[in-house]
Scaffold this active site. Structure first.
Site, PDB file in Angstrom:
ATOM      1  N   ASN A 108     -39.144 -45.991 -11.812  1.00  0.00           N
ATOM      2  CA  ASN A 108     -38.411 -46.445 -12.996  1.00  0.00           C
ATOM      3  C   ASN A 108     -38.972 -45.753 -14.231  1.00  0.00           C
ATOM      4  O   ASN A 108     -40.170 -45.473 -14.308  1.00  0.00           O
ATOM      5  CB  ASN A 108     -38.563 -47.960 -13.150  1.00  0.00           C
ATOM      6  CG  ASN A 108     -37.815 -48.490 -14.368  1.00  0.00           C
ATOM      7  OD1 ASN A 108     -36.637 -48.232 -14.548  1.00  0.00           O
ATOM      8  ND2 ASN A 108     -38.514 -49.251 -15.214  1.00  0.00           N
ATOM      9  N   HIS A 110     -39.555 -46.450 -18.132  1.00  0.00           N
ATOM     10  CA  HIS A 110     -39.565 -47.536 -19.114  1.00  0.00           C
ATOM     11  C   HIS A 110     -39.902 -46.957 -20.486  1.00  0.00           C
ATOM     12  O   HIS A 110     -40.845 -46.162 -20.609  1.00  0.00           O
ATOM     13  CB  HIS A 110     -40.591 -48.598 -18.725  1.00  0.00           C
ATOM     14  CG  HIS A 110     -40.608 -49.772 -19.671  1.00  0.00           C
ATOM     15  ND1 HIS A 110     -39.636 -50.752 -19.633  1.00  0.00           N
ATOM     16  CD2 HIS A 110     -41.438 -50.085 -20.700  1.00  0.00           C
ATOM     17  CE1 HIS A 110     -39.895 -51.635 -20.597  1.00  0.00           C
ATOM     18  NE2 HIS A 110     -40.964 -51.252 -21.249  1.00  0.00           N
TER      19      HIS A 110
END
Length: 208
Positions: A108, A110
């Site tokens: 991911n 972020h």
């Protein structure tokens, strides 16, 4: 060749950064096999189609409950023989059933320097609003593996970005994308694709 499944909810600028990096050779030994969005209107789906990549919408609204949605999402990833799941602005929580199916195989991006401004409620512009409200002088972006927590998985790469006087959340969001996200997400994928990332005891290390 590492097969990527990219999950995205919106415009797909991080997806575009990945596609550009593959075309220019900054990412080697990897290809995007499928792009999945929870949003039928996501421009990311059009980006995928323009590159001849399978583009699919799987929305929670299509199912009676979240469990069925999660099953459908996992089933599509498996059908596509995805090796690495890339969350590139995917605004849907990844459930344990998918995390467990892809241990240390989901990454991911972020938009902050974890562990600052992360966790429940910190997504999209909310992150940058939090940075400005706190008066932070430096922010940035983090690429991490996904575990069953929220932004708690092993950190792969981080890059700092300066907060400037007069920044709005929108201006800061754009700078973080341009200076950090579009750089470190492709780099992390390239490292993983070339077997240079190891995880032990919850810590990710990069081989020379």
């Amino acid at each position: 060749m590492l097969k990527l499944g990219v999950l995205v909810s919106g415009g797909g600028t991080n997806l575009q950064a990945i596609l550009d990096a593959i075309e220019t050779g900054k990412i080697t030994n990897a290809e995007v096999g499928i792009v999945i969005s929870n949003n039928p209107g996501a421009y990311a789906l059009q980006r995928a189609e323009k590159h001849g990549i399978e583009a699919v919408c799987i929305s929670p609204k299509q199912f009676e409950n979240r469990e069925d949605f999660h099953k459908a999402l996992l089933s599509r990833l498996k059908e596509s023989n995805v090796d690495l799941v890339v969350l590139a602005g995917f605004l849907v929580a990844i459930p344990p059933v998918i995390v467990e199916a892809y241990p240390n195989k989901i990454v991911n991006i972020h938009p902050s320097l974890i562990p600052a401004f992360c966790g429940v409620g910190f997504y999209g512009l909310h992150v940058h609003e939090g940075v400005l409200k706190r008066g932070a002088k430096v922010t940035g972006a983090t690429v991490h593996f996904v575990d069953t927590g929220t932004d708690t998985g092993p950190i792969i790469l981080q890059k700092a970005v300066e907060v400037q006087p007069g920044d709005t959340p929108e201006i800061l969001q754009r700078r973080v994308m341009e200076q950090a996200e579009w750089d470190i997400l492709p780099r992390a994928i390239d490292l993983i694709a070339n077997g240079k990332v190891c995880v032990a005891d919850g810590i990710a290390t990069i081989k020379e």
